[in-house]
Design an enzyme around this catalytic site. Structure first.
Site, PDB file in Angstrom:
ATOM      1  CG  ASN A   1      43.261 -31.535  45.254  1.00  0.00           C
ATOM      2  OD1 ASN A   1      42.144 -31.053  45.401  1.00  0.00           O
ATOM      3  ND2 ASN A   1      43.432 -32.798  44.862  1.00  0.00           N
TER       4      ASN A   1
ATOM      5  CG  ASP B   1      37.073 -36.309  41.334  1.00  0.00           C
ATOM      6  OD1 ASP B   1      38.038 -35.663  40.860  1.00  0.00           O
ATOM      7  OD2 ASP B   1      37.158 -37.507  41.651  1.00  0.00           O
TER       8      ASP B   1
HETATM    9  C1  IPE Z   1      38.773 -34.465  45.708  1.00  0.00           C
HETATM   10  O1  IPE Z   1      39.130 -34.924  44.441  1.00  0.00           O
HETATM   11  C2  IPE Z   1      39.158 -33.024  45.888  1.00  0.00           C
HETATM   12  C3  IPE Z   1      38.404 -32.064  45.094  1.00  0.00           C
HETATM   13  C4  IPE Z   1      37.454 -32.330  44.256  1.00  0.00           C
HETATM   14  C5  IPE Z   1      38.754 -30.680  45.299  1.00  0.00           C
HETATM   15  P1  IPE Z   1      40.527 -35.676  44.176  1.00  0.00           P
HETATM   16  O2  IPE Z   1      40.546 -35.995  42.732  1.00  0.00           O
HETATM   17  O3  IPE Z   1      41.635 -34.879  44.724  1.00  0.00           O
HETATM   18  O4  IPE Z   1      40.340 -36.979  45.067  1.00  0.00           O
HETATM   19  P2  IPE Z   1      41.084 -38.380  45.000  1.00  0.00           P
HETATM   20  O5  IPE Z   1      42.560 -38.106  44.906  1.00  0.00           O
HETATM   21  O6  IPE Z   1      40.572 -39.094  43.793  1.00  0.00           O
HETATM   22  O7  IPE Z   1      40.676 -39.069  46.263  1.00  0.00           O
HETATM   23  C1  IPE Z   2      38.705 -32.253  40.438  1.00  0.00           C
HETATM   24  O1  IPE Z   2      39.102 -32.798  39.238  1.00  0.00           O
HETATM   25  C2  IPE Z   2      39.286 -30.868  40.658  1.00  0.00           C
HETATM   26  C3  IPE Z   2      40.358 -30.817  41.662  1.00  0.00           C
HETATM   27  C4  IPE Z   2      40.713 -31.808  42.426  1.00  0.00           C
HETATM   28  C5  IPE Z   2      41.071 -29.557  41.804  1.00  0.00           C
HETATM   29  P1  IPE Z   2      40.404 -33.680  39.099  1.00  0.00           P
HETATM   30  O2  IPE Z   2      41.523 -32.798  38.689  1.00  0.00           O
HETATM   31  O3  IPE Z   2      40.640 -34.488  40.317  1.00  0.00           O
HETATM   32  O4  IPE Z   2      39.958 -34.610  37.894  1.00  0.00           O
HETATM   33  P2  IPE Z   2      40.281 -36.161  37.710  1.00  0.00           P
HETATM   34  O5  IPE Z   2      39.828 -36.855  38.947  1.00  0.00           O
HETATM   35  O6  IPE Z   2      41.751 -36.261  37.501  1.00  0.00           O
HETATM   36  O7  IPE Z   2      39.485 -36.532  36.513  1.00  0.00           O
HETATM   37 MG    MG Z   3      40.006 -36.328  40.884  1.00  0.00          MG
END
Ligand code: IPE
Ligand code: IPE
Ligand code: MG
Length: 244
Positions: free
Chosen positions: A59, A11
């Site tokens: 996602n 993340d």
């Molecule tokens: C979790 O991260 C999913 C992945 C890293 C693939 P998210 O960014 O989607 O999680 P939330 O929304 O902060 O819980």
């Molecule tokens: C994690 O990074 C990757 C996926 C969930 C695909 P994010 O896209 O959630 O990054 P932040 O949380 O917005 O920084």
């Molecule tokens: Mg995220």
């Protein structure tokens, strides 16, 4: 190495990009480089199994533009990474709901899994279109279809999950500073040690993985017991007698 399986919630790609004035797609591109880096680091450490959370069921509700960028990156990864996985003895195993992925992506996944199937040194799990609740529901549906739901047991349900045959994660790392599971490996992480890092995923390096491992090694895993009743500490076990 006593530790069998590390799972990582990758993340922080979006925030990493924002801090640099880049697009979220650029953040995911940097994140995919980090995934390759940490795969190599895990392999060097002799880790038997590494599972990376790349795309959750939730996602899929992100804007179409971001999903298109993620799809492009995933296709590129599957098209180009296989030779390196084969070279390093790494078997790819994708977990998640294939019905949520486009047909051409599924074909690439099947091909990459087939081409890397002989890898004996490490299993790389990649969670795509994955949600822990969705996985448990699909497992229950599969057991019901086979008429095995009436006599369901913990091992029979576990063997119907996407992760069948893989050890439960010993250590789950989440980068990016949030402290939640976000629907990752809900069943499998019943007794997993959790480690939260503030490092944004694109910046996560081998030294951060090593720091997480050092932290893990200081912990006592009791699986619900006391230290006196612990040995052998192989994992959770079902009690023999009734609670009186
Ligand atoms: C979790 O991260 C999913 C992945 C890293 C693939 P998210 O960014 O989607 O999680 P939330 O929304 O902060 O819980
Ligand atoms: C994690 O990074 C990757 C996926 C969930 C695909 P994010 O896209 O959630 O990054 P932040 O949380 O917005 O920084
Ligand atoms: Mg995220």
């Amino acid at each position: 190495m006593e530790l069998q399986h590390i799972a990582i919630i990758m993340d922080g790609n979006g925030r990493w990009a924002k801090r640099r004035g880049l697009s979220r797609a650029e953040g995911h591109r940097a994140g995919s480089r980090a995934a390759q880096r940490i795969t190599r680091a895990g392999r060097r450490l002799g880790l038997p199994c590494l599972t990376l959370y790349a795309l959750s069921t939730e996602n899929l509700l992100r804007p179409a533009e971001e999903l298109a960028a993620l799809g492009k990156l995933l296709r590129h990864y599957l098209d180009t990474e296989v030779p390196s996985l084969i070279e390093h003895g790494i078997r790819l195993r994708v977990i998640g709901n294939r019905n949520l992925l486009a047909a051409d992506l599924n074909r690439k996944i099947v091909a990459a899994e087939k081409q890397t199937a002989a890898g004996r040194d490490m299993t790389l799990g990649l969670a795509l279109g994955y949600g822990g609740r969705d996985e448990i529901v699909r497992a229950a549906q599969a057991l019901a279809r086979r008429g095995r739901l009436r006599r369901v047991t913990e091992p029979s349900l576990a063997s119907a999950l996407d992760t069948a045959g893989l050890p439960d994660p010993d250590l789950l790392i989440r980068t990016g500073g949030e402290r939640r599971l976000s629907n990752f490996l809900l069943w499998q992480s019943a007794y997993t040690e959790l480690y939260f890092s503030r490092v944004l995923w694109p910046d996560f390096a081998a030294r951060h993985l090593q720091a997480a491992l050092r932290d893990y090694r200081q912990r006592e895993r009791r699986f619900g017991r006391t230290d006196a009743s612990l040995a052998p500490a192989t994992g959770p076990v079902r009690p023999q007698g009734k609670f009186k």
